[in-house]
Write a protein that holds these residues in place. Structure first.
Motif, PDB file in Angstrom:
ATOM      1  N   ASN A  46       0.852  -1.374   0.032  1.00 60.99           N
ATOM      2  CA  ASN A  46      -0.183   0.076   0.031  1.00 60.99           C
ATOM      3  C   ASN A  46       0.858   1.251  -0.182  1.00 60.99           C
ATOM      4  O   ASN A  46       1.391   1.628   0.987  1.00 60.99           O
ATOM      5  CB  ASN A  46      -0.760  -0.127   1.245  1.00 60.99           C
ATOM      6  CG  ASN A  46      -1.754   1.224   1.362  1.00 60.99           C
ATOM      7  OD1 ASN A  46      -1.636   2.254   0.942  1.00 60.99           O
ATOM      8  ND2 ASN A  46      -3.000   0.959   1.793  1.00 60.99           N
ATOM      9  N   GLU A  49      -1.349   7.132  -0.811  1.00 62.78           N
ATOM     10  CA  GLU A  49      -1.907   7.969  -1.646  1.00 62.78           C
ATOM     11  C   GLU A  49      -1.018   8.391  -2.922  1.00 62.78           C
ATOM     12  O   GLU A  49      -0.409   9.463  -3.190  1.00 62.78           O
ATOM     13  CB  GLU A  49      -2.389   9.531  -1.101  1.00 62.78           C
ATOM     14  CG  GLU A  49      -3.551   9.177   0.096  1.00 62.78           C
ATOM     15  CD  GLU A  49      -4.037  10.643   0.448  1.00 62.78           C
ATOM     16  OE1 GLU A  49      -4.153  11.460  -0.287  1.00 62.78           O
ATOM     17  OE2 GLU A  49      -4.451  10.514   1.773  1.00 62.78           O
ATOM     18  N   GLN A  79      -1.775  -0.697  -3.621  1.00 60.24           N
ATOM     19  CA  GLN A  79      -3.125  -0.159  -3.255  1.00 60.24           C
ATOM     20  C   GLN A  79      -2.843   1.344  -3.180  1.00 60.24           C
ATOM     21  O   GLN A  79      -1.824   1.770  -3.042  1.00 60.24           O
ATOM     22  CB  GLN A  79      -3.385  -0.800  -2.142  1.00 60.24           C
ATOM     23  CG  GLN A  79      -3.785  -2.623  -1.944  1.00 60.24           C
ATOM     24  CD  GLN A  79      -2.385  -3.185  -1.835  1.00 60.24           C
ATOM     25  OE1 GLN A  79      -1.767  -2.933  -0.864  1.00 60.24           O
ATOM     26  NE2 GLN A  79      -2.437  -4.107  -2.581  1.00 60.24           N
ATOM     27  N   GLU A  80      -4.202   2.049  -3.192  1.00 56.36           N
ATOM     28  CA  GLU A  80      -3.815   3.581  -3.055  1.00 56.36           C
ATOM     29  C   GLU A  80      -3.385   4.172  -4.211  1.00 56.36           C
ATOM     30  O   GLU A  80      -2.902   5.210  -4.108  1.00 56.36           O
ATOM     31  CB  GLU A  80      -3.315   3.931  -1.781  1.00 56.36           C
ATOM     32  CG  GLU A  80      -4.091   3.748  -0.612  1.00 56.36           C
ATOM     33  CD  GLU A  80      -3.750   4.321   0.710  1.00 56.36           C
ATOM     34  OE1 GLU A  80      -3.385   5.641   0.673  1.00 56.36           O
ATOM     35  OE2 GLU A  80      -4.216   4.031   1.875  1.00 56.36           O
ATOM     36  N   LYS A  82      -4.027   6.527  -7.043  1.00 55.12           N
ATOM     37  CA  LYS A  82      -5.021   7.812  -6.978  1.00 55.12           C
ATOM     38  C   LYS A  82      -5.415   8.110  -8.450  1.00 55.12           C
ATOM     39  O   LYS A  82      -4.885   7.416  -9.363  1.00 55.12           O
ATOM     40  CB  LYS A  82      -4.464   8.952  -6.396  1.00 55.12           C
ATOM     41  CG  LYS A  82      -4.141   8.968  -4.939  1.00 55.12           C
ATOM     42  CD  LYS A  82      -5.332   8.431  -4.107  1.00 55.12           C
ATOM     43  CE  LYS A  82      -5.945   9.667  -3.699  1.00 55.12           C
ATOM     44  NZ  LYS A  82      -7.217   9.261  -2.799  1.00 55.12           N
ATOM     45  N   GLU A 115      -9.597   6.156  -5.293  1.00 55.54           N
ATOM     46  CA  GLU A 115      -8.533   4.933  -5.629  1.00 55.54           C
ATOM     47  C   GLU A 115      -8.766   4.021  -6.588  1.00 55.54           C
ATOM     48  O   GLU A 115      -9.839   3.725  -6.699  1.00 55.54           O
ATOM     49  CB  GLU A 115      -8.332   4.167  -4.109  1.00 55.54           C
ATOM     50  CG  GLU A 115      -7.974   5.120  -2.880  1.00 55.54           C
ATOM     51  CD  GLU A 115      -7.714   4.449  -1.572  1.00 55.54           C
ATOM     52  OE1 GLU A 115      -7.311   3.114  -1.673  1.00 55.54           O
ATOM     53  OE2 GLU A 115      -7.791   4.856  -0.544  1.00 55.54           O
ATOM     54  N   ARG A 160     -14.291  -0.605  -2.023  1.00 56.99           N
ATOM     55  CA  ARG A 160     -13.334  -0.551  -3.061  1.00 56.99           C
ATOM     56  C   ARG A 160     -13.445  -1.778  -3.758  1.00 56.99           C
ATOM     57  O   ARG A 160     -13.035  -2.963  -3.268  1.00 56.99           O
ATOM     58  CB  ARG A 160     -11.900   0.075  -2.400  1.00 56.99           C
ATOM     59  CG  ARG A 160     -11.933   1.522  -1.757  1.00 56.99           C
ATOM     60  CD  ARG A 160     -10.446   1.639  -1.486  1.00 56.99           C
ATOM     61  NE  ARG A 160     -10.512   1.077  -0.019  1.00 56.99           N
ATOM     62  CZ  ARG A 160     -10.372   1.661   1.170  1.00 56.99           C
ATOM     63  NH1 ARG A 160     -10.634   3.114   0.967  1.00 56.99           N
ATOM     64  NH2 ARG A 160     -10.396   1.263   2.330  1.00 56.99           N
ATOM     65  N   HIS A 180      -8.410  -3.614  -0.852  1.00 57.62           N
ATOM     66  CA  HIS A 180      -8.142  -2.564  -0.032  1.00 57.62           C
ATOM     67  C   HIS A 180      -9.501  -2.407   1.079  1.00 57.62           C
ATOM     68  O   HIS A 180     -10.280  -2.003   0.476  1.00 57.62           O
ATOM     69  CB  HIS A 180      -7.612  -1.337  -0.424  1.00 57.62           C
ATOM     70  CG  HIS A 180      -7.230  -0.149   0.349  1.00 57.62           C
ATOM     71  ND1 HIS A 180      -7.092   0.997   0.257  1.00 57.62           N
ATOM     72  CD2 HIS A 180      -7.078  -0.466   1.737  1.00 57.62           C
ATOM     73  CE1 HIS A 180      -6.638   1.768   1.311  1.00 57.62           C
ATOM     74  NE2 HIS A 180      -6.666   0.821   2.415  1.00 57.62           N
TER      75      HIS A 180
END
Length: 369
Positions: A46, A49, A79-80, A82, A115, A160, A180
């Protein structure tokens, strides 16, 4: 290996980047097996952002460190990611043209947090198999009491949408599903989080016995927001029939303080076809880059927010350190550490031995027939 030609060795940042890359490369070599034919290095990370303009945005220096770490694996779930894909493009440009990515669209709604989920794969080792989809939970089936007709009622979807893709490595096919999971409340067994893990684990597990499924080697990985292996959230993965290798069970937490077990990699695979080698790990890059001792060297890059509060007061030394340690550097790298596991994919010896014995048995039967 990544491409370093755009690092400026004349600048202070460039010199620091080169020195730290040398440290990072040495540590990665010591802690993660070399890529080799016959095995597969799978990872999940992860990346906080990725990417966001918060705290000034990621520096070029951070991208080199992230690329160096990712380059050690054959395939990694991220993951994450954007809405803005420029970070993913910057990363793959450093990694090289043999690295490819697959990603979802942006999950709509507040809980989706803008995301995407993504896979990055080294195509020198791993090939995309053609299967790709975002996991949607099936409707609930019931009967109308008055008419007796079957009725399909929609169910609450995951905040998600999980992302599943099929891949090939050598003779081996496998499906990775990255998630996520909703965090919800700050409780170990938040009911919404527990519900999501149960739903996705059970839905994916059913594919293991589906004769029409693209592959019956299933890997569930990503950020589950699990607090502890003793929690119901962790047990829900095992209850669905997934196995977490012993080498992963013995690891510390994957958050930076290493006290939460947010990230997991679980398997539901054919026997002797996708076997863990016993090697796995959590890689703590903060021992080598953006260390606590590096705080003051980044003071200029952190800007006024490092030394002045939003109300105009000068920060204490402790407040400055907290800003650097907890916020600024985690938006350069992440507040999660990458988790990896090595899988054996070369079964040629076993196959040839079985084939030889099969041939002998056939000859014997003919001879004695």
């Amino acid at each position: 290996m990544p491409f370093y030609q755009n690092i400026n060795p004349q600048s202070a940042e460039g010199k620091r980047t080169i020195r730290n890359l040398l440290l990072l490369r040495k540590a990665l070599k010591a802690r993660i097996p070399e890529k080799q034919e016959g095995s597969l290095l799978i990872a999940t990370w992860n990346i906080r952002e990725f990417d966001t303009p918060k705290y000034g945005g990621r520096t070029a220096e951070a991208f080199y460190y992230i690329a160096e770490i990712i380059s050690r694996f054959d395939i990694i779930a991220i993951q994450e990611v954007k809405e803005d894909l420029s970070a993913l493009k910057t990363l793959t440009a450093i990694l090289g043209s043999h690295w490819k990515y697959l990603f979802t669209d942006v999950t709509a709604g507040r809980q989706g947090n803008g995301e995407r989920l993504a896979f990055l794969l080294d195509t020198q080792k791993v090939r995309f198999g053609g299967l790709a989809g975002e996991m949607v939970l099936p409707p609930f089936q019931t009967k109308d009491r008055s008419t007796g007709q079957v009725v399909y009622e929609p169910v609450k979807q995951l905040a998600r949408t999980p992302y599943l893709c099929g891949f090939k490595a050598g003779w081996t096919t496998f499906i990775l599903t990255t998630v996520h999971i909703l965090y919800g409340s700050a409780a170990a067994n938040d009911p919404d989080r527990l519900g999501e893990i149960k739903e996705i684990a059970q839905a994916i597990a059913k594919k293991a016995t589906d004769k029409y499924e693209w592959s019956n080697n299933l890997v569930l990985l990503g950020d589950f927001n699990i607090y502890s292996p003793e929690d119901q959230t962790y047990q829900a993965i095992k209850a669905a029939g997934f196995v977490i290798p012993d080498a992963l069970k013995s690891l510390p937490g994957s958050n930076v303080p290493k006290n939460k077990f947010y990230d997991q990699i679980a398997f539901k695979v054919k026997p002797r076809r996708f076997d863990p080698t016993g090697k796995a790990g959590i890689f703590d890059y903060y021992q080598y880059v953006f260390t606590l001792n590096d705080e003051h060297s980044y003071a200029d890059q952190m800007g006024s927010a490092y030394s002045i509060t939003s109300k105009g007061r000068k920060k204490t030394a402790a407040e400055k350190t907290r800003y650097y340690k907890t916020y600024w550097r985690t938006y350069q790298m992440s507040d999660h550490l990458p988790m990896w596991v090595e899988i054996k994919t070369d079964h040629a010896d076993a196959y040839l031995t079985a084939k030889l014995h099969s041939g002998k048995d056939s000859t014997d039967e003919t001879r004695h027939g």
